[in-house]
Design a protein around this motif. Structure first.
Motif, PDB file in Angstrom:
ATOM      1  N   ALA A 241      26.215  12.998 -11.223  1.00 53.91           N
ATOM      2  CA  ALA A 241      24.938  12.055 -10.794  1.00 53.91           C
ATOM      3  C   ALA A 241      24.931  10.891 -11.401  1.00 53.91           C
ATOM      4  CB  ALA A 241      23.560  12.754 -11.264  1.00 53.91           C
ATOM      5  N   ALA A 242      25.610  10.684 -12.607  1.00 54.10           N
ATOM      6  CA  ALA A 242      25.574   9.356 -13.203  1.00 54.10           C
ATOM      7  C   ALA A 242      26.762   8.547 -12.809  1.00 54.10           C
ATOM      8  CB  ALA A 242      25.949   9.360 -15.083  1.00 54.10           C
ATOM      9  N   GLU A 243      27.911   9.335 -12.419  1.00 58.74           N
ATOM     10  CA  GLU A 243      28.871   8.700 -11.831  1.00 58.74           C
ATOM     11  C   GLU A 243      28.661   8.109 -10.530  1.00 58.74           C
ATOM     12  OE1 GLU A 243      32.411   6.958 -11.390  1.00 58.74           O
ATOM     13  OE2 GLU A 243      31.853   7.968 -13.310  1.00 58.74           O
ATOM     14  N   ALA A 244      27.742   8.602  -9.595  1.00 53.88           N
ATOM     15  CA  ALA A 244      27.336   8.348  -8.334  1.00 53.88           C
ATOM     16  C   ALA A 244      26.425   7.410  -8.422  1.00 53.88           C
ATOM     17  CB  ALA A 244      26.547   9.594  -7.650  1.00 53.88           C
ATOM     18  N   GLN A 245      25.493   7.156  -9.539  1.00 51.30           N
ATOM     19  CA  GLN A 245      24.382   5.992  -9.679  1.00 51.30           C
ATOM     20  C   GLN A 245      25.317   4.839 -10.138  1.00 51.30           C
ATOM     21  OE1 GLN A 245      22.350   7.908 -12.919  1.00 51.30           O
ATOM     22  NE2 GLN A 245      21.222   9.320 -11.543  1.00 51.30           N
ATOM     23  N   PHE A 246      26.341   5.099 -10.719  1.00 47.39           N
ATOM     24  CA  PHE A 246      27.204   3.728 -11.186  1.00 47.39           C
ATOM     25  C   PHE A 246      27.722   3.326 -10.014  1.00 47.39           C
ATOM     26  CE2 PHE A 246      31.158   1.999 -12.534  1.00 47.39           C
ATOM     27  CZ  PHE A 246      30.890   1.106 -13.170  1.00 47.39           C
ATOM     28  N   PHE A 247      28.458   4.275  -9.133  1.00 48.71           N
ATOM     29  CA  PHE A 247      29.053   3.873  -7.869  1.00 48.71           C
ATOM     30  C   PHE A 247      28.128   3.053  -7.010  1.00 48.71           C
ATOM     31  CE2 PHE A 247      30.574   4.301  -3.600  1.00 48.71           C
ATOM     32  CZ  PHE A 247      32.029   3.844  -3.886  1.00 48.71           C
ATOM     33  N   LEU A 248      26.789   3.643  -6.849  1.00 42.69           N
ATOM     34  CA  LEU A 248      25.935   2.791  -6.056  1.00 42.69           C
ATOM     35  C   LEU A 248      25.592   1.366  -6.674  1.00 42.69           C
ATOM     36  CD1 LEU A 248      23.593   5.776  -5.049  1.00 42.69           C
ATOM     37  CD2 LEU A 248      24.906   4.319  -3.530  1.00 42.69           C
ATOM     38  N   GLY A 249      25.387   1.513  -8.036  1.00 42.96           N
ATOM     39  CA  GLY A 249      25.227   0.058  -8.554  1.00 42.96           C
ATOM     40  C   GLY A 249      26.243  -0.974  -8.343  1.00 42.96           C
ATOM     41  N   THR A 250      27.490  -0.377  -8.197  1.00 44.81           N
ATOM     42  CA  THR A 250      28.419  -1.385  -7.962  1.00 44.81           C
ATOM     43  C   THR A 250      28.391  -1.746  -6.524  1.00 44.81           C
ATOM     44  OG1 THR A 250      29.991  -0.321  -9.560  1.00 44.81           O
ATOM     45  CG2 THR A 250      31.050  -1.537  -7.793  1.00 44.81           C
ATOM     46  N   VAL A 251      28.300  -0.797  -5.446  1.00 42.54           N
ATOM     47  CA  VAL A 251      27.899  -1.219  -3.986  1.00 42.54           C
ATOM     48  C   VAL A 251      26.881  -2.074  -3.927  1.00 42.54           C
ATOM     49  CG1 VAL A 251      27.250  -0.436  -1.997  1.00 42.54           C
ATOM     50  CG2 VAL A 251      28.898   1.120  -3.220  1.00 42.54           C
ATOM     51  N   TYR A 252      25.890  -2.256  -4.457  1.00 36.19           N
ATOM     52  CA  TYR A 252      24.605  -3.120  -4.488  1.00 36.19           C
ATOM     53  C   TYR A 252      24.989  -4.535  -4.997  1.00 36.19           C
ATOM     54  CZ  TYR A 252      21.292   0.018  -1.996  1.00 36.19           C
ATOM     55  OH  TYR A 252      20.684   0.963  -1.111  1.00 36.19           O
ATOM     56  N   SER A 253      25.636  -4.191  -6.216  1.00 40.96           N
ATOM     57  CA  SER A 253      26.234  -5.724  -6.739  1.00 40.96           C
ATOM     58  C   SER A 253      26.988  -6.439  -6.045  1.00 40.96           C
ATOM     59  CB  SER A 253      26.673  -5.052  -8.340  1.00 40.96           C
ATOM     60  OG  SER A 253      27.138  -6.366  -9.045  1.00 40.96           O
ATOM     61  N   GLN A 254      27.675  -5.847  -5.440  1.00 40.92           N
ATOM     62  CA  GLN A 254      28.702  -6.637  -4.749  1.00 40.92           C
ATOM     63  C   GLN A 254      28.611  -6.687  -3.239  1.00 40.92           C
ATOM     64  OE1 GLN A 254      32.841  -4.659  -5.282  1.00 40.92           O
ATOM     65  NE2 GLN A 254      32.668  -4.928  -7.333  1.00 40.92           N
ATOM     66  N   GLY A 255      27.472  -6.020  -2.706  1.00 37.64           N
ATOM     67  CA  GLY A 255      27.234  -6.369  -1.368  1.00 37.64           C
ATOM     68  C   GLY A 255      28.169  -5.585  -0.489  1.00 37.64           C
ATOM     69  N   ILE A 256      28.759  -4.501  -0.586  1.00 37.15           N
ATOM     70  CA  ILE A 256      29.758  -3.977   0.256  1.00 37.15           C
ATOM     71  C   ILE A 256      29.450  -2.763   1.071  1.00 37.15           C
ATOM     72  CG2 ILE A 256      31.853  -4.739  -1.323  1.00 37.15           C
ATOM     73  CD1 ILE A 256      31.692  -2.100  -2.528  1.00 37.15           C
ATOM     74  N   TYR A 257      30.336  -2.394   1.998  1.00 38.37           N
ATOM     75  CA  TYR A 257      30.185  -1.293   2.719  1.00 38.37           C
ATOM     76  C   TYR A 257      28.856  -1.401   3.650  1.00 38.37           C
ATOM     77  CZ  TYR A 257      33.497   0.981  -0.369  1.00 38.37           C
ATOM     78  OH  TYR A 257      34.441   1.020  -1.490  1.00 38.37           O
ATOM     79  N   GLY A 258      28.636  -2.709   4.278  1.00 36.60           N
ATOM     80  CA  GLY A 258      27.381  -3.052   4.905  1.00 36.60           C
ATOM     81  C   GLY A 258      26.218  -2.933   4.259  1.00 36.60           C
ATOM     82  N   ILE A 259      26.234  -3.013   2.898  1.00 35.79           N
ATOM     83  CA  ILE A 259      24.880  -2.968   2.275  1.00 35.79           C
ATOM     84  C   ILE A 259      24.895  -4.305   1.786  1.00 35.79           C
ATOM     85  CG2 ILE A 259      23.795  -2.199   0.028  1.00 35.79           C
ATOM     86  CD1 ILE A 259      23.957  -0.031   2.022  1.00 35.79           C
ATOM     87  N   GLU A 260      23.561  -4.938   1.927  1.00 35.87           N
ATOM     88  CA  GLU A 260      23.209  -6.350   1.458  1.00 35.87           C
ATOM     89  C   GLU A 260      23.281  -6.359  -0.099  1.00 35.87           C
ATOM     90  OE1 GLU A 260      19.892  -9.831   1.983  1.00 35.87           O
ATOM     91  OE2 GLU A 260      20.131  -8.035   3.614  1.00 35.87           O
TER      92      GLU A 260
END
Length: 398
Positions: free
Chosen positions: A100-119
């Motif tokens: 769960a923590a690894e997935a949460q960290f991954f999502l943090g990176t996604v939102y921080s960088q604005g990647i994979y179609g995520i603003e």
């Protein structure tokens, strides 16, 4: 010591990265998807989600129709992110690894960088980093500290930043150990300087340095070049050893520092054109303007038998550095135009343009030269006499 594989040329673009293997096919993805649906392994599910996201662009690009290509990318990224979000809220721990923590960290990176179609959303990124940090995720602790330090996604709070840097450092996170060492040595973030503890953290980070985080090696080397840090004995030999380790890991500032040391015979190094040019070349290939200008100087004078004298290369390397905005290089380009070095003919007006660029950045030599040209009454007419620079003990080219 980097090998000299031929003379570096400013005409050549930096070497291209190795070709990437072709992306997986939709058929191979479907087979992978089927196996994951049959699996109850959360770690495998997270790996699958990351796999989809990593290859979504490559697989969608196989579609010739632009609209279908975009739609396929959306479908794939949505599938991957759906898996990650599901796991982020699961609270699952497997073999001491908090999925769960690894997935949460991954999502943090996604939102921080604005990647994979995520603003990009710094607040959501910070929230995910915080959630992961509660499960003692080392890198999430480090990212949370950075957010608190610079005020990204949350208000700036140096006290909390230091707390999270310490938590991550205690978990042997290399960037955190490096950052904590620098903070304590310099007394940053409102702390009282504690150089002895800071050096201890820097050493730990340096001992675990990687190509992704070689910074501690360079910082520790700087400390051992200095005589101003309590408890640190200046040691040029040790500093040089640290710079070489960082340079071999690809850290550009260390490569430049070694180029300078072997060019001018500092830090206990002999004057060695071959080594100097070799280290500068490594840094210049990554676009470092100081290294580019240094190569310009070597070409201007030549360093037989290691490097032939070449005025055109001297001009081209200086121009590359000037195009990166380096004031010293802008002065050098002006000098080359004034002397007619590496260009078709002397051009004082063009030289004045480059001197002016450098002068606006408070380059003293450019300011002085503009005054001299004005006093001489030179405005694109007769070319003034100016001496070609040469190498000498204690002298610099530009």
């Amino acid at each position: 010591m980097p090998p000299m594989n031929g003379a570096p040329s400013a005409r050549n673009a930096p070497a291209n990265a190795p070709a990437k293997p072709p992306p997986p096919t939709m058929a191979s993805l479907e087979a992978y998807r089927t196996s994951i649906k049959r699996s109850n392994d959360p770690a495998a599910q997270l790996d699958f989600a990351k796999y989809i996201l990593e290859h979504a662009r490559g697989m969608s690009d196989q579609e010739p129709n632009p609209k279908l290509r975009h739609k396929k990318y959306e479908v794939l990224t949505e599938e991957g992110l759906k898996w990650v979000k599901k796991l982020a809220g699961s609270g699952i721990t497997v073999h001491r690894s908090n999925i769960a923590a690894e997935a949460q960290f991954f999502l943090g990176t996604v939102y921080s960088q604005g990647i994979y179609g995520i603003e990009r959303d710094d607040a959501r990124a910070f929230s995910y980093y915080q959630q992961a940090s509660k499960a003692q995720h080392a890198e999430a602790n480090y990212r949370t500290a950075v957010c608190y330090e610079v005020g990204v996604g949350t208000r700036s709070d140096h006290t909390r930043a230091l707390q999270f840097y310490r938590k991550a450092a205690a978990q042997s996170n290399v960037p955190a150990m490096y950052k904590l060492g620098v903070i304590l040595i310099k007394g940053a973030l409102g702390t009282t300087p504690a150089p002895r503890e800071g050096i201890t953290w820097l050493k730990r980070a340096a001992d675990n340095a990687t190509a992704e985080c070689p910074h501690a090696l360079h910082e520790l080397a700087l400390c051992h070049e200095s005589s101003e840090i309590p408890g640190v004995i200046p040691d040029d030999s040790y500093a040089r050893e640290l710079y070489i380790k960082a340079g071999k890991l690809g850290y550009v500032p260390s490569q430049v520092r070694l180029g300078q040391a072997y060019e001018y015979g500092t830090m206990g190094c002999p004057v060695d054109p071959r080594r100097s040019i070799g280290w500068y070349t490594r840094a210049a290939e990554k676009g470092d303007p100081d290294a580019e200008l240094a190569l310009s100087g070597w070409y201007l004078t030549g360093a037989e038998p290691h490097l032939p004298q070449n005025d055109v290369e001297a001009y081209l390397w200086a121009r590359r550095a000037a195009d990166h905005g380096l004031a010293k290089a802008e002065y050098a380009v002006g000098y080359y135009y004034e002397c007619g070095i590496g260009v078709s003919y002397p051009d004082v007006q063009e030289a004045q343009k480059w001197y002016t660029k450098a002068a606006k950045k408070n380059n003293r030599r450019a300011i002085s030269r503009l005054k001299e040209l004005k006093q001489m009454g030179v405005y694109g007419g007769a070319v003034p006499t100016i001496q070609r620079p040469h190498r000498g003990k204690g002298s610099t080219m530009f």
